[in-house]
Design an enzyme around this catalytic site. Sequence first.
Site, PDB file in Angstrom:
ATOM      1  N   LEU A  97       0.919  -0.890   0.374  1.00 21.26           N
ATOM      2  CA  LEU A  97      -0.067   0.193  -0.624  1.00 21.26           C
ATOM      3  C   LEU A  97       1.278   1.452  -0.451  1.00 21.26           C
ATOM      4  O   LEU A  97       1.745   1.092  -0.288  1.00 21.26           O
ATOM      5  CB  LEU A  97      -1.261  -0.217   0.751  1.00 21.26           C
ATOM      6  CG  LEU A  97      -1.847  -1.015   1.240  1.00 21.26           C
ATOM      7  CD1 LEU A  97      -2.395  -1.478   2.526  1.00 21.26           C
ATOM      8  CD2 LEU A  97      -2.623  -1.136   0.478  1.00 21.26           C
ATOM      9  N   TYR A 151       1.558   3.111   8.069  1.00 22.68           N
ATOM     10  CA  TYR A 151       1.647   2.795   6.497  1.00 22.68           C
ATOM     11  C   TYR A 151       1.891   1.754   5.858  1.00 22.68           C
ATOM     12  O   TYR A 151       3.017   1.319   6.583  1.00 22.68           O
ATOM     13  CB  TYR A 151       1.565   4.436   5.923  1.00 22.68           C
ATOM     14  CG  TYR A 151       2.670   4.358   6.323  1.00 22.68           C
ATOM     15  CD1 TYR A 151       3.996   3.820   4.681  1.00 22.68           C
ATOM     16  CD2 TYR A 151       3.290   5.419   6.186  1.00 22.68           C
ATOM     17  CE1 TYR A 151       4.986   4.366   4.906  1.00 22.68           C
ATOM     18  CE2 TYR A 151       4.552   6.517   6.380  1.00 22.68           C
ATOM     19  CZ  TYR A 151       5.299   6.126   5.668  1.00 22.68           C
ATOM     20  OH  TYR A 151       6.418   6.529   5.646  1.00 22.68           O
ATOM     21  N   CYS A 152       1.425   1.622   4.435  1.00 25.48           N
ATOM     22  CA  CYS A 152       2.025  -0.196   3.706  1.00 25.48           C
ATOM     23  C   CYS A 152       2.419  -1.538   5.332  1.00 25.48           C
ATOM     24  O   CYS A 152       3.171  -1.889   5.385  1.00 25.48           O
ATOM     25  CB  CYS A 152       2.467  -0.041   2.955  1.00 25.48           C
ATOM     26  SG  CYS A 152       3.260  -1.181   2.633  1.00 25.48           S
ATOM     27  N   PRO A 153       1.029  -1.233   6.391  1.00 26.61           N
ATOM     28  CA  PRO A 153       1.860  -2.658   6.978  1.00 26.61           C
ATOM     29  C   PRO A 153       1.486  -4.046   7.028  1.00 26.61           C
ATOM     30  O   PRO A 153       1.042  -4.505   5.654  1.00 26.61           O
ATOM     31  CB  PRO A 153       0.196  -2.478   8.297  1.00 26.61           C
ATOM     32  CG  PRO A 153      -0.366  -2.379   7.085  1.00 26.61           C
ATOM     33  CD  PRO A 153      -0.308  -1.050   6.419  1.00 26.61           C
ATOM     34  N   LYS A 164       7.951   1.774  13.785  1.00 29.02           N
ATOM     35  CA  LYS A 164       8.303   0.844  12.118  1.00 29.02           C
ATOM     36  C   LYS A 164       9.601   1.733  11.644  1.00 29.02           C
ATOM     37  O   LYS A 164       9.170   2.449  11.559  1.00 29.02           O
ATOM     38  CB  LYS A 164       7.133   0.997  11.013  1.00 29.02           C
ATOM     39  CG  LYS A 164       7.259   0.136   9.485  1.00 29.02           C
ATOM     40  CD  LYS A 164       6.228  -0.004   9.291  1.00 29.02           C
ATOM     41  CE  LYS A 164       6.367  -0.187   7.645  1.00 29.02           C
ATOM     42  NZ  LYS A 164       4.800  -0.437   7.430  1.00 29.02           N
TER      43      LYS A 164
END
Length: 279
Positions: A97, A151-153, A164
């Site tokens: 993502l 974001y973008c997990p 992260k």
Amino acid sequence: MKNWKEIIHHQTFRYIDHSTQTDIEGKPNTALTSFAVDDTLAISVSEETSPPVIRLWVHSKTIVLGIPDSRLPFIDSGMQFIEQNNYQAVVRNSGGLAVALDEGVLNISLIIPGGKNLSIYDCYEAMVRFIQAMFHDLTNDIKAYEIVGSYCPGDYDLSIGGRKFAGISQRRVKNGISVQIYLDVEGNSNQRAEVIREFYNKGKKNMETSFTYPDVDPKVMGSLSELLGVALTVDDVQKRVVHTLEKLSDEIVEIPFQEEEIVNFKKRYKQMVKRNESN
């Protein structure tokens, strides 16, 4: 699961530094170009016309979107927000993502053969171990698990103390594997996360969707400089890449694009342009 050193160790590695290059084969060096380059190199590695590759790349303010992001119900509003904040948007050809890139984020592509016998998890794990080896003198606390609110997990989020700093994606072309990671090295990680969070707010507007988009919490993100308490720069981390690679290969070579690679690059570039025009 295979040993990560067996996956990455090769007699010869091809090293490509595109981090400061302004154009590649006459095309502006954007994230769109980078995905075409990695596909090209994956083909070369698959066909054994190139040794395995480590490629470094950095781009100015860019939001790299996944295919699901391009299907947000109010994507036009999200894209308008991105443009108003002086970011460009690119829809990638690998999984994942939205991710924020800028000059403080180093991207590393590990391009190796073995698409027919290495599992997706083998390759993710190899990249995790490579990054852990890069920073072993500074920390033993780099962990790989999903950071909720990032974001973008994903299962291979890299974090220190629950925050992260990196995410990994993977793409396979023929027998070539491109494992790509972004490393948030320096700069304002909170601001990057805020941009992604607001992109989803604008693009979704609380509408129920069949796909679950992340509810981004900037507090769970951080840069390596912040998390390690060391003033790291992108240049510092590039040197660590080379130093770690030297331990996993007998020689490192720098080879410009060959004639067939130029042909493949132009083809893949056109495909990326078409993908982005249709989204």
